[in-house]
Write a protein that holds these residues in place. Structure first.
Motif, short mmCIF file in Angstrom:
data_model
loop_
_atom_site.label_atom_id
_atom_site.label_comp_id
_atom_site.label_asym_id
_atom_site.label_seq_id
_atom_site.Cartn_x
_atom_site.Cartn_y
_atom_site.Cartn_z
N GLU A 204 6.34 -0.28 7.36
CA GLU A 204 6.19 0.88 6.50
C GLU A 204 7.59 1.38 6.12
OE1 GLU A 204 3.38 3.61 8.08
OE2 GLU A 204 3.91 5.20 6.70
N ASN B 241 -2.87 -12.43 7.66
CA ASN B 241 -1.75 -11.51 7.53
C ASN B 241 -0.64 -12.00 8.48
OD1 ASN B 241 0.13 -9.47 7.71
ND2 ASN B 241 -1.34 -7.83 8.07
N ASN C 43 3.91 0.63 2.37
CA ASN C 43 3.41 -0.24 3.44
C ASN C 43 3.41 -1.67 2.92
OD1 ASN C 43 2.15 1.71 5.64
ND2 ASN C 43 1.78 2.57 3.62
N TRP C 44 4.04 -2.56 3.68
CA TRP C 44 4.26 -3.90 3.16
C TRP C 44 3.89 -4.97 4.19
CZ3 TRP C 44 7.64 -7.46 5.32
CH2 TRP C 44 7.98 -8.58 4.53
N SER C 45 3.27 -6.01 3.71
CA SER C 45 2.99 -7.15 4.59
C SER C 45 2.92 -8.42 3.75
CB SER C 45 1.67 -6.94 5.34
OG SER C 45 0.61 -6.91 4.42
N ASN D 142 0.39 -3.96 11.81
CA ASN D 142 0.17 -5.20 11.07
C ASN D 142 0.92 -5.17 9.74
OD1 ASN D 142 -1.27 -3.34 9.68
ND2 ASN D 142 -3.23 -4.38 9.83
N LYS D 143 1.90 -4.27 9.65
CA LYS D 143 2.67 -4.12 8.41
C LYS D 143 3.93 -3.33 8.73
CE LYS D 143 0.28 0.23 7.28
NZ LYS D 143 -0.50 0.54 8.47
N PRO E 219 -4.07 4.62 -1.82
CA PRO E 219 -5.12 3.63 -2.12
C PRO E 219 -5.21 2.61 -0.98
CG PRO E 219 -3.08 2.92 -3.09
CD PRO E 219 -2.77 4.17 -2.29
N ILE E 220 -6.13 1.70 -1.13
CA ILE E 220 -6.15 0.53 -0.26
C ILE E 220 -5.09 -0.42 -0.81
CG2 ILE E 220 -7.54 -1.46 0.41
CD1 ILE E 220 -9.99 0.50 0.05
N TYR E 221 -4.38 -1.09 0.07
CA TYR E 221 -3.28 -1.93 -0.38
C TYR E 221 -3.75 -3.09 -1.26
CZ TYR E 221 -4.51 -5.19 3.39
OH TYR E 221 -5.16 -6.05 4.20
N ARG F 64 7.55 9.02 13.59
CA ARG F 64 7.48 9.29 12.15
C ARG F 64 8.88 9.52 11.56
NH1 ARG F 64 3.10 8.97 9.00
NH2 ARG F 64 1.72 7.90 10.40
N ASP G 168 2.50 3.45 16.15
CA ASP G 168 2.63 4.38 15.03
C ASP G 168 3.04 5.78 15.46
OD1 ASP G 168 2.69 5.00 12.39
OD2 ASP G 168 0.56 5.43 12.23
N GLY H 26 0.87 -1.19 0.00
CA GLY H 26 0.00 0.00 0.00
C GLY H 26 0.90 1.22 0.00
N TRP H 27 0.93 1.92 -1.14
CA TRP H 27 1.82 3.10 -1.21
C TRP H 27 1.04 4.36 -0.85
CZ3 TRP H 27 -0.90 5.61 -4.90
CH2 TRP H 27 -1.49 4.84 -5.91
N GLU H 28 1.77 5.37 -0.41
CA GLU H 28 1.17 6.68 -0.15
C GLU H 28 1.95 7.68 -0.98
OE1 GLU H 28 1.02 7.31 4.23
OE2 GLU H 28 1.62 5.23 4.28
#
Ligand code: ADP
Ligand code: MG
Length: 728
Positions: free
Chosen positions: A471, A353, A343-345, A468-469, A295-297, A459, A456, A212-214
């Motif tokens: 980043e 997951n 964001n990676w999982s 759960n991932k 987006p949603i991953y 930063r 979280d 999931g990228w931002e």
């Protein structure tokens, strides 16, 4: 020239938001231009549908007959939506995307023609793509490269063209693109993560990496951007004095989105929806005129394609709204830059997951296994991870007090830090029943199902666990995510492979139970990787000193960072996992170095040009005005004029100091470029551009920016920072 700046400013001030209609529900729009499973079910025969599906799900080969059927029905679907052309859509090593359109139209003689699209056109193409960078691969082996269909990423329609996502490889099989190694890395992580996941659940047969990228970006008025040769040519400003008001007030962050920008976003989101890119979030970022879209991953390969597609779409939609999108990591000095958090999982085909804690101790042991293995993987390959995000533009950001540093550390939060501490104390060898119970109840059992809130907070970390991932925050906004995703999934695959070997050995040779063996191996990993964990402020100067003591790398510039790409350890890794061979690795290294050199070279030329041909003449003109004024004063006041004209005379002197400094430094910079250009290998050249040419940028800029403050605003030819950043 001056009038040009004021003309574009006037044009900008008269802009109104471009209307965007919203008549169709987003959910109805979603995926309407994608040859998705739904479209396939509607258009394909059962046989063809099953063929494509098993290619997607288990990588089965698609035979010629099925390919013909799929192509013909895909064409029918596309033509029902007004499509006339098709293209193989691929990601060459330039970092962008490439397309070459062919028409469905085919004459069949006697003045007649049909629309045709066969299996062979779908499956394989030979674009005449000889000018894409290939690092010498195609020269040494075969002159040609070909594109081949990647059925795991669905075909889509852009305008009136059917786009088929493909890989791009040489005839001898070497990858010439960013997608091929990614697909191989994803296969590797699937294989080794599945093997480890089976310790916990025998039913797992596939593990997918999710991404999931931002995407962060700036929006600048199109007319203003076009009046800045540096933005046009390099995507960033090479000079410009900071505005009186920057981002100190933080009043833009999460504030209400300005009207023009909002309409741009709405149209962009609609286009994304049609292409099946599940964009969900939009907001203002920290800097003025900076925004983010997320987006949603999705499954990583698809997410990478979607990000590449998005970057392309952004430019097109922005233009309609009279904006220019700046994806550069640092378009404005002194103002926050842009990144692209990855964001990676990992998740199983049983819907779990693997980086998410669960309700049972067993689920949590599984979580810890994947969590700790990821940490260990990064510890082993921290320099390779750094290389994976290296670029001339991202160098401005990493370590610039606003973005994660070039030091790769991992943030995991206080709770998990505690858990790891306890696991470090696990007994060597067999565990007593008491210890097992204690672990179950008090350590593994205590990991809450939802960690999100307490993890979280930091930063400033380049790689943070966020509930759960993981980043990966140091990725640049301009990057093709395929590159960092190839590295990350490869290093984790290799780590999981080694982990399995170690655990199995303990089970067989030391007669340990499975969970005992896992605890034993994890304990050693924690001890071995502790020094990469860092919970403090990653932006601070103290961290640099501390990290050096810990032996962590701090590769600040791209040419240095890229060395890890060709280190023997990297070559061994990629060859073992069959992600890339030595030829491919070395070719890519060379291409990245050349790209670095080219970028700095272009910036140097543009800066020299602006400094000598825009800034200096303007300053001299203004100086002449001052000189005239002083001579006038002398005539009128005779004796007294020295006091009266003192400020003007000072200014005349200062202007000369700055203009001559500019000329001298530009000429010295040109000499350094000449020396760099005749060095005989790509690495030396890139190093010379980095260490000898680039340092002149700041010096030249300093003098130009001083002049900007001195020269009459009416005469200044370049659109100013405040105009670019605060015009909405
Ligand atoms: P942030 O606070 O950094 O803005 P968000 O909670 O908004 O983070 O999520 C950012 C991104 O992470 C989104 O693209 C989201 O889809 C993605 N994401 C959420 N869960 C996962 C996951 N398990 N794997 C990969 N990406 C995820
Ligand atoms: Mg984020």
């Amino acid at each position: 020239m001056t009038t040009f700046r004021f003309e574009v400013l006037k044009e900008t001030l008269n802009r109104k938001p471009v209307e965007v209609s919203e008549t169709v529900k987003r959910s109805e729009m979603f995926g309407c231009n994608v040859f998705s499973e739904k479209a396939m079910r509607q258009y394909l025969t059962k046989e063809a549908y099953n063929g494509v599906l098993s290619a997607i799900k288990v990588g089965a080969k698609i035979d010629r007959k099925i390919a013909d059927q799929v192509a013909s029905l895909m064409k029918e679907w596309a033509m029902s939506k007004g499509v006339t052309h098709y293209t193989h859509w691929f990601q060459p090593l330039t970092g962008g995307t490439a397309e070459k359109h062919d028409s469905f139209f085919e004459p069949i003689g006697e003045g007649m023609a049909i629309e045709k699209f066969g299996g062979s056109e779908l499956v394989q193409q030979e674009p005449d793509a000889s000018s894409f960078p290939n690092g010498g691969i195609r020269n040494t082996f075969e002159a040609r490269g070909y594109t081949a269909w990647d059925p795991t990423s669905p075909a889509f329609i852009l305008g009136t063209t059917l786009c088929i996502p493909t890989i791009f490889v040489s005839y001898t099989g070497e990858a010439l693109d960013n997608k091929t190694p990614l697909l191989r890395a994803l296969q590797a992580v699937d294989k080794h993560a599945t093997a480890v996941a089976k310790y916990f659940d025998k039913n797992v047969t596939k593990v997918n990496a999710s991404l999931g990228w931002e995407q962060e970006y700036f929006l600048i008025d199109k007319a203003l951007a076009s009046a800045r040769p540096d933005i046009v040519m390099t995507g960033r400003t090479l000079l410009g004095h900071a505005p009186a008001k920057g981002q100190q007030l933080d009043d833009h962050y999460f504030g209400s989105i300005p009207g023009r920008a909002l309409n741009f976003m709405r149209e962009l989101e609609q286009e994304c929806m049609k292409l099946g890119i599940p964009v969900k979030t939009r907001h203002n970022e920290v800097a003025p005129n900076q925004f983010e879209l997320a987006p949603i991953y999705e499954e990583a390969n698809l997410a990478v394609d979607h990000n590449s597609l998005l970057m392309d779409l952004m430019g097109k939609v922005a233009s309609k709204h009279n904006f220019k999108v700046l994806l550069h990591e640092k378009p404005f000095a002194g103002i926050n830059g842009s990144g692209k958090h990855n964001n990676w999982s990992l998740s199983t085909d049983t819907g779990v997951n693997l980086l998410s804690p669960g309700r049972t101790p067993m689920r949590n042991l599984q979580f810890l296994t994947f969590f700790i293995n990821t940490i260990k993987a990064l510890k082993e390959y921290e320099e390779l991870m750094r290389a994976g995000i290296a670029s001339a533009s991202n160098d401005h950001r990493l370590g610039a007090n606003e973005a994660p540093p070039a030091i790769l550390s991992i943030f995991i939060g206080a709770q998990l830090t505690e858990v790891l501490k306890e696991l470090e104390e696990v007994t060597n060898g067999k565990l007593s029943p008491e210890e097992k119970t204690d672990l179950k109840l008090n350590v593994v059992g205590k990991i809450p199902e939802i960690l999100l809130d307490n993890t979280d907070r930091n930063r400033t970390s380049p790689f943070a666990f966020t509930g759960n991932k993981f980043e990966f925050r140091a990725v640049g906004s301009l990057a093709n995510c395929a590159i960092p995703m190839t590295v990350l999934n490869s290093v984790v695959a290799k780590q999981l492979k080694d982990f399995k070997i170690e655990v199995d050995a303990l089970i067989e040779e030391k007669d340990l139970k499975k969970d005992e063996a896992i605890f034993n191996v994890l304990r050693e990993y924690i001890k071995d990787s502790k020094h990469i964990l860092f919970e403090g402020n990653g932006y601070s100067a103290e961290w640099e000193i501390e990290a050096a003591k810990r032996g962590l790398s701090n590769n600040k510039t791209t040419p240095v960072a890229l060395k890890a790409d060709v280190a023997p350890k990297t070559i061994a890794l990629y060859e073992e996992l069959e992600v890339m061979n030595k030829v491919e690795i070395e070719a890519r290294h060379e291409i990245k170095l050349e790209e670095y050199t080219m970028r700095i070279q272009i910036e140097a030329r543009v800066l020299g040009d602006i400094a000598l041909n825009h800034v200096v003449p303007t300053a001299l003109n203004y100086q002449n005005v001052l000189i005239e004024n002083v001579s006038g004063l002398k005539e009128v006041f005779e004796e007294e004029f020295r006091t009266i004209a003192k400020d003007q005379m000072d200014l005349i002197r200062k202007i000369s100091v700055h203009t001559s400094a500019i000329s001298q430094n530009v000429h010295e910079m040109i000499e350094e470029r000449k020396k760099a250009n005749i060095l005989d290998n790509a690495e030396e050249t890139a190093m010379a551009y980095c260490d000898k040419v680039k340092p002149y940028f700041d010096i030249i800029r300093y003098h130009c920016d001083k002049l900007e403050l001195m020269v009459d605003d009416e005469m200044w030819p370049l659109v100013k920072y405040r105009e670019m950043l605060f015009t909405r």
